[in-house]
Design a protein around this motif. Sequence first.
Motif, short mmCIF file in Angstrom:
data_model
loop_
_atom_site.label_atom_id
_atom_site.label_comp_id
_atom_site.label_asym_id
_atom_site.label_seq_id
_atom_site.Cartn_x
_atom_site.Cartn_y
_atom_site.Cartn_z
N ASP A 144 -10.97 8.14 -10.39
CA ASP A 144 -12.21 7.71 -9.74
C ASP A 144 -12.25 8.33 -8.35
O ASP A 144 -11.58 7.87 -7.43
CB ASP A 144 -12.25 6.18 -9.66
N LEU A 145 -13.05 9.39 -8.20
CA LEU A 145 -13.10 10.11 -6.93
C LEU A 145 -13.54 9.20 -5.79
O LEU A 145 -12.96 9.25 -4.69
CB LEU A 145 -14.05 11.31 -7.05
N ALA A 146 -14.54 8.38 -6.03
CA ALA A 146 -15.05 7.50 -4.97
C ALA A 146 -13.98 6.53 -4.49
O ALA A 146 -13.98 6.11 -3.33
CB ALA A 146 -16.28 6.76 -5.45
N HIS A 147 -13.06 6.15 -5.39
CA HIS A 147 -11.97 5.25 -5.03
C HIS A 147 -11.06 5.91 -3.99
O HIS A 147 -10.48 5.22 -3.15
CB HIS A 147 -11.17 4.91 -6.29
N PRO A 188 -1.89 4.74 -5.34
CA PRO A 188 -2.09 6.17 -5.60
C PRO A 188 -3.17 6.40 -6.65
O PRO A 188 -3.32 5.62 -7.59
CB PRO A 188 -0.72 6.64 -6.08
N CYS A 189 -3.91 7.49 -6.49
CA CYS A 189 -4.97 7.82 -7.43
C CYS A 189 -4.44 8.54 -8.66
O CYS A 189 -5.17 8.79 -9.62
CB CYS A 189 -6.02 8.68 -6.75
N GLY A 190 -3.16 8.90 -8.65
CA GLY A 190 -2.52 9.60 -9.75
C GLY A 190 -1.04 9.66 -9.48
O GLY A 190 -0.53 8.94 -8.60
N VAL A 235 -4.07 15.82 6.68
CA VAL A 235 -3.35 14.56 6.50
C VAL A 235 -2.88 14.51 5.05
O VAL A 235 -3.67 14.60 4.11
CB VAL A 235 -4.20 13.33 6.87
N ALA A 236 -1.55 14.46 4.90
CA ALA A 236 -0.93 14.51 3.58
C ALA A 236 -0.52 13.12 3.15
O ALA A 236 0.19 12.41 3.88
CB ALA A 236 0.29 15.43 3.63
N HIS A 237 -0.96 12.72 1.97
CA HIS A 237 -0.59 11.44 1.40
C HIS A 237 0.35 11.68 0.21
O HIS A 237 0.63 12.82 -0.15
CB HIS A 237 -1.85 10.68 0.97
N VAL A 238 0.80 10.63 -0.41
CA VAL A 238 1.75 10.78 -1.51
C VAL A 238 1.07 11.31 -2.77
O VAL A 238 1.75 11.78 -3.69
CB VAL A 238 2.47 9.45 -1.83
N ASP A 239 -0.28 11.26 -2.82
CA ASP A 239 -1.00 11.58 -4.05
C ASP A 239 -2.12 12.60 -3.86
O ASP A 239 -2.64 13.13 -4.84
CB ASP A 239 -1.58 10.31 -4.67
N TYR A 240 -2.50 12.88 -2.63
CA TYR A 240 -3.56 13.87 -2.38
C TYR A 240 -3.46 14.33 -0.93
O TYR A 240 -2.72 13.78 -0.12
CB TYR A 240 -4.95 13.29 -2.68
N ILE A 241 -4.27 15.36 -0.63
CA ILE A 241 -4.33 15.95 0.71
C ILE A 241 -5.78 15.92 1.18
O ILE A 241 -6.70 16.16 0.41
CB ILE A 241 -3.86 17.42 0.68
N ARG A 242 -5.95 15.66 2.47
CA ARG A 242 -7.29 15.78 3.06
C ARG A 242 -7.21 16.77 4.23
O ARG A 242 -6.30 16.68 5.06
CB ARG A 242 -7.81 14.43 3.54
N ILE A 243 -8.16 17.69 4.27
CA ILE A 243 -8.26 18.66 5.37
C ILE A 243 -9.59 18.44 6.08
O ILE A 243 -10.64 18.39 5.43
CB ILE A 243 -8.20 20.11 4.86
N VAL A 244 -9.54 18.29 7.38
CA VAL A 244 -10.76 18.15 8.18
C VAL A 244 -10.87 19.38 9.08
O VAL A 244 -9.92 19.72 9.80
CB VAL A 244 -10.74 16.87 9.02
N GLY A 245 -12.01 20.06 8.99
CA GLY A 245 -12.23 21.27 9.77
C GLY A 245 -13.39 21.11 10.73
O GLY A 245 -14.33 20.35 10.48
N ALA A 303 0.84 -1.21 0.00
CA ALA A 303 0.00 0.00 0.00
C ALA A 303 0.87 1.25 0.00
O ALA A 303 1.94 1.28 0.60
CB ALA A 303 -0.92 0.02 1.21
N GLN A 304 0.41 2.27 -0.69
CA GLN A 304 1.12 3.54 -0.75
C GLN A 304 0.29 4.72 -0.27
O GLN A 304 0.85 5.77 0.03
CB GLN A 304 1.58 3.82 -2.19
N SER A 305 -1.03 4.54 -0.20
CA SER A 305 -1.90 5.67 0.12
C SER A 305 -3.18 5.20 0.77
O SER A 305 -3.47 3.99 0.81
CB SER A 305 -2.21 6.46 -1.16
#
Length: 376
Positions: free
Chosen positions: A313-316, A246-248, A275-285, A237-239
Amino acid sequence: MTQNPLLAHCPPTLPRAAYVGANWFAREQAAIWAREWVYVGRIDIFHPGTAHRLTIAGRSVLVLRQDVGIVAYHNVCRHRGTELCSADQTEVGKRISCPYHGWSYASADGRLLSTAFGTPTADFDGTAHGLMPVATQVWKGMVFLSLATNPPPFLPDAGIGALDSWPMDSLVLGHRTKRQLACNWKVFWENYNECLHCPGIHPELSARVPIYAKGIMSAAESQTPLDPSTRNLASGAQSWTMSGQPCGPVFPDLTPAESAEGHRFVTLYPSAFVVAHVDYIRIVGLHAVSPDETILTAEWLFHPDTLARPDFDLAHVTGFARTVMEQDAATYEMNQRGLRSPAYTCGTLMPQEFDVHQFHKWVLDRTAGQIETETP
C-alpha cells in the motif's frame, strides 16, 4: 563519551538580505549552486537515446545516459551559441545536432562531428569546438552535476560509505512528488537542522521519534543523561510508515545497530538529503529558483519485490512523510513571510541550533563571507 554539541553562546543569524535580496541570491547562485554538486535525479529517470534538459543556477544543461554512464553538457552550440535542445526531453541517438546551422556532436563524448554547410579553413581546430562538458557524479544510483571547471570533492556529510548496507543501486522509484515552496532555499535547510520546532509543528513525528518531542535531534543534545540503549523510534515501531511497521521485507544487510536506528539521514548540501529506513529510502531534492522560491522533489525508493507484493500500500508508506513535509512546507512559507518584513534585520540562534550555525558558516565560507549591503 560524546561531546555535547550545544553552542556556548547565542550567535546572530544571517541578515535579512540573505533571504530576500537579489544580490545575495545571485552570489549564492554563482558560488554555491554553480559550483557544488547538485542532485538532479535517480539514474533510471535518464533514458538512453534521450537528452534531458535541466536548469542549474540559471544555466541550461543536457544530461544523457550512455554506455559509458551519465554524461552532461552545457546546452549551447559552439558555432554561434544557439540552444541545442529546447524541449525538456529530446531524442538524440548518437548525435546532438544544432537546429540552427546543423553543427553536430557525438552524444557519448561531445566531439564535433560536422559543421554541416559551413566550410572550415585551415586555421579551424575542430577538436577545440566540442560541446562544453559538465562534471557528473553517480553515487548510490543518484546523479549529481557540478558546473565548476574544478569541482569540489564529492563528500556526503556522513561519508561515502554511509549507505553501504542499503541496496541503493537495486532500488526502484515507487513514487515521486514535486511542489513549489514560497521560501528561500536556506529556510528549508535551517528547519532541517533543528528540532526546536518539532513539538509544536510535528505532533505525529514527535510521537514516532520521542526524542524529537524534547526539541532535540539526538541524545548528545540532552542536558540530562539519557539511556544510551534507547531506540530512536517509539516502542513497537520500525519505520516511518503510517503504522510504524515495515512496508515489506527489511533490507537483509543492515547491521543490528542500523536496524535499531530506524532512520539514517545523509545530507548533501545544497540540494538533497537521503533518509534511509529499514524497508525503503526517501530522497528529498531542492532547486533554488529565486530569493523566495524553491522547488522541492521527494522520491520514495523500494526493492522491486516490495512493490510487487499484493498487499503493498503506497499511501501507507508515503502518508507519514507527506504529513511531516506538508507541516514543514507551511512553516517554511510562514518563516519567509516574516523575513520579508523590513522590521526584521537579523535573528538570534539558541544553543540547540548548532547545526543551523554550522550551515550558516558553510554558506558564508562559499560566498567569501561577504555581508550583503543591499536593503531589499
